[in-house]
Design a protein around this motif. Sequence first.
Motif, PDB file in Angstrom:
ATOM      1  N   SER A 132       0.849  -1.094   0.303  1.00 40.42           N
ATOM      2  CA  SER A 132      -0.199   0.290   0.571  1.00 40.42           C
ATOM      3  C   SER A 132       1.150   1.135  -0.086  1.00 40.42           C
ATOM      4  O   SER A 132       1.896   1.381   1.062  1.00 40.42           O
ATOM      5  N   ALA A 133       0.383   2.233  -0.359  1.00 35.54           N
ATOM      6  CA  ALA A 133       1.056   3.609  -0.766  1.00 35.54           C
ATOM      7  C   ALA A 133      -0.044   3.889  -0.215  1.00 35.54           C
ATOM      8  O   ALA A 133      -1.029   3.984   0.648  1.00 35.54           O
ATOM      9  N   TYR A 134       0.543   5.801   0.797  1.00 34.85           N
ATOM     10  CA  TYR A 134      -0.186   6.028   1.890  1.00 34.85           C
ATOM     11  C   TYR A 134      -0.124   7.501   1.287  1.00 34.85           C
ATOM     12  O   TYR A 134       0.467   8.206   0.872  1.00 34.85           O
ATOM     13  N   LEU A 135      -1.909   8.068   1.623  1.00 34.92           N
ATOM     14  CA  LEU A 135      -1.986   9.605   1.223  1.00 34.92           C
ATOM     15  C   LEU A 135      -1.813   9.933   2.376  1.00 34.92           C
ATOM     16  O   LEU A 135      -3.278   9.616   2.764  1.00 34.92           O
ATOM     17  N   ILE A 136      -1.452  11.412   3.101  1.00 33.79           N
ATOM     18  CA  ILE A 136      -1.538  11.719   4.054  1.00 33.79           C
ATOM     19  C   ILE A 136      -2.154  13.059   4.504  1.00 33.79           C
ATOM     20  O   ILE A 136      -1.249  14.566   3.105  1.00 33.79           O
ATOM     21  N   ARG A 137      -3.067  13.268   4.228  1.00 31.59           N
ATOM     22  CA  ARG A 137      -4.072  14.822   4.637  1.00 31.59           C
ATOM     23  C   ARG A 137      -3.310  15.455   5.493  1.00 31.59           C
ATOM     24  O   ARG A 137      -4.064  15.225   6.280  1.00 31.59           O
ATOM     25  N   ALA A 138      -3.656  16.670   5.584  1.00 34.62           N
ATOM     26  CA  ALA A 138      -3.396  17.798   7.077  1.00 34.62           C
ATOM     27  C   ALA A 138      -4.001  19.025   5.962  1.00 34.62           C
ATOM     28  O   ALA A 138      -2.894  19.697   5.793  1.00 34.62           O
ATOM     29  N   GLY A 139      -4.560  19.662   6.895  1.00 37.62           N
ATOM     30  CA  GLY A 139      -5.203  21.376   6.032  1.00 37.62           C
ATOM     31  C   GLY A 139      -5.668  20.563   5.319  1.00 37.62           C
ATOM     32  O   GLY A 139      -6.345  19.316   4.188  1.00 37.62           O
ATOM     33  N   ASN A 140      -4.928  21.236   4.413  1.00 41.85           N
ATOM     34  CA  ASN A 140      -4.640  21.357   2.657  1.00 41.85           C
ATOM     35  C   ASN A 140      -3.212  20.575   3.004  1.00 41.85           C
ATOM     36  O   ASN A 140      -3.855  20.666   1.548  1.00 41.85           O
ATOM     37  N   GLN A 141      -3.205  20.508   2.626  1.00 45.39           N
ATOM     38  CA  GLN A 141      -2.129  19.579   2.637  1.00 45.39           C
ATOM     39  C   GLN A 141      -1.504  18.360   2.273  1.00 45.39           C
ATOM     40  O   GLN A 141      -1.961  17.452   3.025  1.00 45.39           O
ATOM     41  N   LYS A 142      -1.033  17.786   1.275  1.00 44.20           N
ATOM     42  CA  LYS A 142      -1.756  16.437   1.091  1.00 44.20           C
ATOM     43  C   LYS A 142      -0.134  15.697   0.342  1.00 44.20           C
ATOM     44  O   LYS A 142       0.437  16.397  -0.745  1.00 44.20           O
ATOM     45  N   ILE A 143      -0.077  14.737   1.000  1.00 45.27           N
ATOM     46  CA  ILE A 143       1.603  14.056   0.988  1.00 45.27           C
ATOM     47  C   ILE A 143       1.837  12.683   0.236  1.00 45.27           C
ATOM     48  O   ILE A 143       1.056  12.329   1.664  1.00 45.27           O
ATOM     49  N   LEU A 144       1.892  12.129  -1.272  1.00 46.26           N
ATOM     50  CA  LEU A 144       1.771  11.344  -1.173  1.00 46.26           C
ATOM     51  C   LEU A 144       2.738  10.294  -1.152  1.00 46.26           C
ATOM     52  O   LEU A 144       4.249  11.116  -1.495  1.00 46.26           O
ATOM     53  N   PHE A 145       2.894   9.165  -0.508  1.00 43.39           N
ATOM     54  CA  PHE A 145       4.321   8.359   0.011  1.00 43.39           C
ATOM     55  C   PHE A 145       3.868   7.197  -0.525  1.00 43.39           C
ATOM     56  O   PHE A 145       3.249   6.265  -0.359  1.00 43.39           O
ATOM     57  N   ALA A 146       4.363   7.407  -1.987  1.00 49.04           N
ATOM     58  CA  ALA A 146       4.302   6.029  -3.295  1.00 49.04           C
ATOM     59  C   ALA A 146       5.292   5.209  -3.148  1.00 49.04           C
ATOM     60  O   ALA A 146       4.953   4.240  -3.672  1.00 49.04           O
ATOM     61  N   ALA A 147       6.743   5.133  -1.658  1.00 49.68           N
ATOM     62  CA  ALA A 147       6.820   4.140  -2.030  1.00 49.68           C
ATOM     63  C   ALA A 147       7.394   3.504  -3.498  1.00 49.68           C
ATOM     64  O   ALA A 147       8.676   4.581  -4.056  1.00 49.68           O
ATOM     65  N   ASP A 148       7.808   2.668  -3.703  1.00 52.41           N
ATOM     66  CA  ASP A 148       8.869   1.234  -4.914  1.00 52.41           C
ATOM     67  C   ASP A 148       7.159   1.472  -5.884  1.00 52.41           C
ATOM     68  O   ASP A 148       7.484   1.486  -7.003  1.00 52.41           O
ATOM     69  N   SER A 149       6.734   2.931  -5.762  1.00 45.77           N
ATOM     70  CA  SER A 149       5.512   2.048  -7.230  1.00 45.77           C
ATOM     71  C   SER A 149       5.972   2.817  -8.750  1.00 45.77           C
ATOM     72  O   SER A 149       6.625   3.110  -8.393  1.00 45.77           O
ATOM     73  N   ASN A 150       5.542   1.503  -9.807  1.00 45.54           N
ATOM     74  CA  ASN A 150       5.443   1.993 -10.660  1.00 45.54           C
ATOM     75  C   ASN A 150       4.453   2.408 -11.334  1.00 45.54           C
ATOM     76  O   ASN A 150       3.318   1.958 -11.429  1.00 45.54           O
ATOM     77  N   CYS A 151       4.460   3.558 -12.507  1.00 46.80           N
ATOM     78  CA  CYS A 151       2.704   4.223 -12.997  1.00 46.80           C
ATOM     79  C   CYS A 151       1.976   2.729 -13.889  1.00 46.80           C
ATOM     80  O   CYS A 151       2.957   3.734 -14.930  1.00 46.80           O
ATOM     81  N   LEU A 152       2.392   2.194 -13.626  1.00 45.96           N
ATOM     82  CA  LEU A 152       1.573   1.301 -15.337  1.00 45.96           C
ATOM     83  C   LEU A 152       0.424   1.818 -15.254  1.00 45.96           C
ATOM     84  O   LEU A 152      -0.213   1.112 -16.324  1.00 45.96           O
ATOM     85  N   ASP A 153      -0.401   2.711 -14.726  1.00 48.18           N
ATOM     86  CA  ASP A 153      -1.728   3.086 -14.682  1.00 48.18           C
ATOM     87  C   ASP A 153      -1.892   4.344 -15.185  1.00 48.18           C
ATOM     88  O   ASP A 153      -2.550   4.742 -13.389  1.00 48.18           O
ATOM     89  N   GLN A 154      -1.950   5.912 -15.764  1.00 48.15           N
ATOM     90  CA  GLN A 154      -1.554   6.568 -14.692  1.00 48.15           C
ATOM     91  C   GLN A 154      -3.173   6.931 -14.667  1.00 48.15           C
ATOM     92  O   GLN A 154      -3.704   8.091 -13.763  1.00 48.15           O
ATOM     93  N   GLN A 155      -4.183   6.778 -15.689  1.00 45.33           N
ATOM     94  CA  GLN A 155      -5.754   6.528 -14.984  1.00 45.33           C
ATOM     95  C   GLN A 155      -6.654   6.417 -13.806  1.00 45.33           C
ATOM     96  O   GLN A 155      -6.934   7.616 -13.133  1.00 45.33           O
ATOM     97  N   MET A 156      -5.057   5.865 -13.018  1.00 43.68           N
ATOM     98  CA  MET A 156      -5.910   5.783 -11.526  1.00 43.68           C
ATOM     99  C   MET A 156      -5.552   6.568 -11.031  1.00 43.68           C
ATOM    100  O   MET A 156      -5.964   7.711  -9.883  1.00 43.68           O
ATOM    101  N   TYR A 157      -4.621   7.050 -11.038  1.00 40.95           N
ATOM    102  CA  TYR A 157      -3.361   8.450 -10.215  1.00 40.95           C
ATOM    103  C   TYR A 157      -4.567   9.691 -10.648  1.00 40.95           C
ATOM    104  O   TYR A 157      -4.973  10.290 -10.082  1.00 40.95           O
ATOM    105  N   LYS A 158      -4.696   9.636 -12.058  1.00 42.28           N
ATOM    106  CA  LYS A 158      -6.139  11.002 -12.377  1.00 42.28           C
ATOM    107  C   LYS A 158      -6.985  10.829 -11.308  1.00 42.28           C
ATOM    108  O   LYS A 158      -7.982  12.144 -10.797  1.00 42.28           O
ATOM    109  N   ASN A 159      -7.209   9.311 -11.342  1.00 46.76           N
ATOM    110  CA  ASN A 159      -8.767   9.214 -10.685  1.00 46.76           C
ATOM    111  C   ASN A 159      -8.411   9.969  -9.122  1.00 46.76           C
ATOM    112  O   ASN A 159      -9.832  10.094  -8.604  1.00 46.76           O
ATOM    113  N   LEU A 160      -7.549   9.166  -8.881  1.00 46.98           N
ATOM    114  CA  LEU A 160      -7.204   9.786  -6.628  1.00 46.98           C
ATOM    115  C   LEU A 160      -7.335  11.397  -7.200  1.00 46.98           C
ATOM    116  O   LEU A 160      -8.077  11.416  -5.769  1.00 46.98           O
ATOM    117  N   CYS A 161      -6.759  11.896  -7.981  1.00 50.14           N
ATOM    118  CA  CYS A 161      -7.158  13.656  -8.053  1.00 50.14           C
ATOM    119  C   CYS A 161      -7.696  14.149  -8.197  1.00 50.14           C
ATOM    120  O   CYS A 161      -8.536  14.736  -7.069  1.00 50.14           O
TER     121      CYS A 161
END
Length: 281
Positions: A132-161
């Motif tokens: 699992s990667a993790y998105l930490i939201r604190a107030g309006n700040q958002k930090i994605l810890f993607a670790a060793d992720s490979n962007c095999l599906d850009q649409q997935m990240y667009k959906n997250l956004c």
Amino acid sequence: RYLGHAGVLVETGDIVILIDPLIAVKPSEGGIKRYSFQDLPAHIDYVLITHVHHDHYVFESLLRLRHKIGCLVVPKNSGIFYADVSVKLMARELGFQNVVEVEPLDSIPFFDGEIIAIPFLGEHNDLPFAKSAYLIRAGNQKILFAADSNCLDQQMYKNLCAEYGTIGTVFLGMECIGAPLSWVYGALLPKLPDYKHCQSRRSNGSNAQSSLQLLDAVGASRVYVYAIGREPWLQYFMALEPEDDDAYIREISKMLAVCHDKNYIDARCLYGCDEIFLGRD
């Protein structure tokens, strides 16, 4: 605070979160500057584990930190595959009582923020795996810890956004030429795959192209490359002999050059220790 390799300490003023701790010890003399156990807070609310590889789920560090950890957050395994071991059961054997398993998009709320489990693609030789990667939201700040992720599906990240809004800060591993299938999982499989399959199913992270696709998809303005195993205390732990012209170093340089051309607020490769301050809106 960047603690070396994949270890990052996030302090919001209300909550302390530690990701993938591999804590260095301080030598009696010499060595590069580093944070160690004595530099950590007295209490850590959450420790987040991205996956069970030995440089991210580090028993030696976790056992020394166990008394100060409020909750250990780990990815849920499938329960159907030989090598996909239960991170939760291992944590229980290590003496952790408060262990929370997460699946993609599970949320752990805290005051004015939350921890969100994010799908983790790539890196695991195309096998089902607790990760699992993790998105930490604190107030309006958002930090994605993607670790060793490979962007095999850009649409997935667009959906997250689209779901969570622009993710301004990304921590991303870029070891783009990973180990063959047999290196980590050979001893755990009922039958060792042949050489062709071992080489075609490597544990690859993001290269320059895929990392830029990920960053574009989430609308990032800061990127920090981490977890590439170059700190000196990882030499024997990781069995790596990094060189300045390694393929993944060239890919990192290409990616950072594009980010600088796009006027990112900050874009760099982390090493040793670092402090990063983000305003809390």
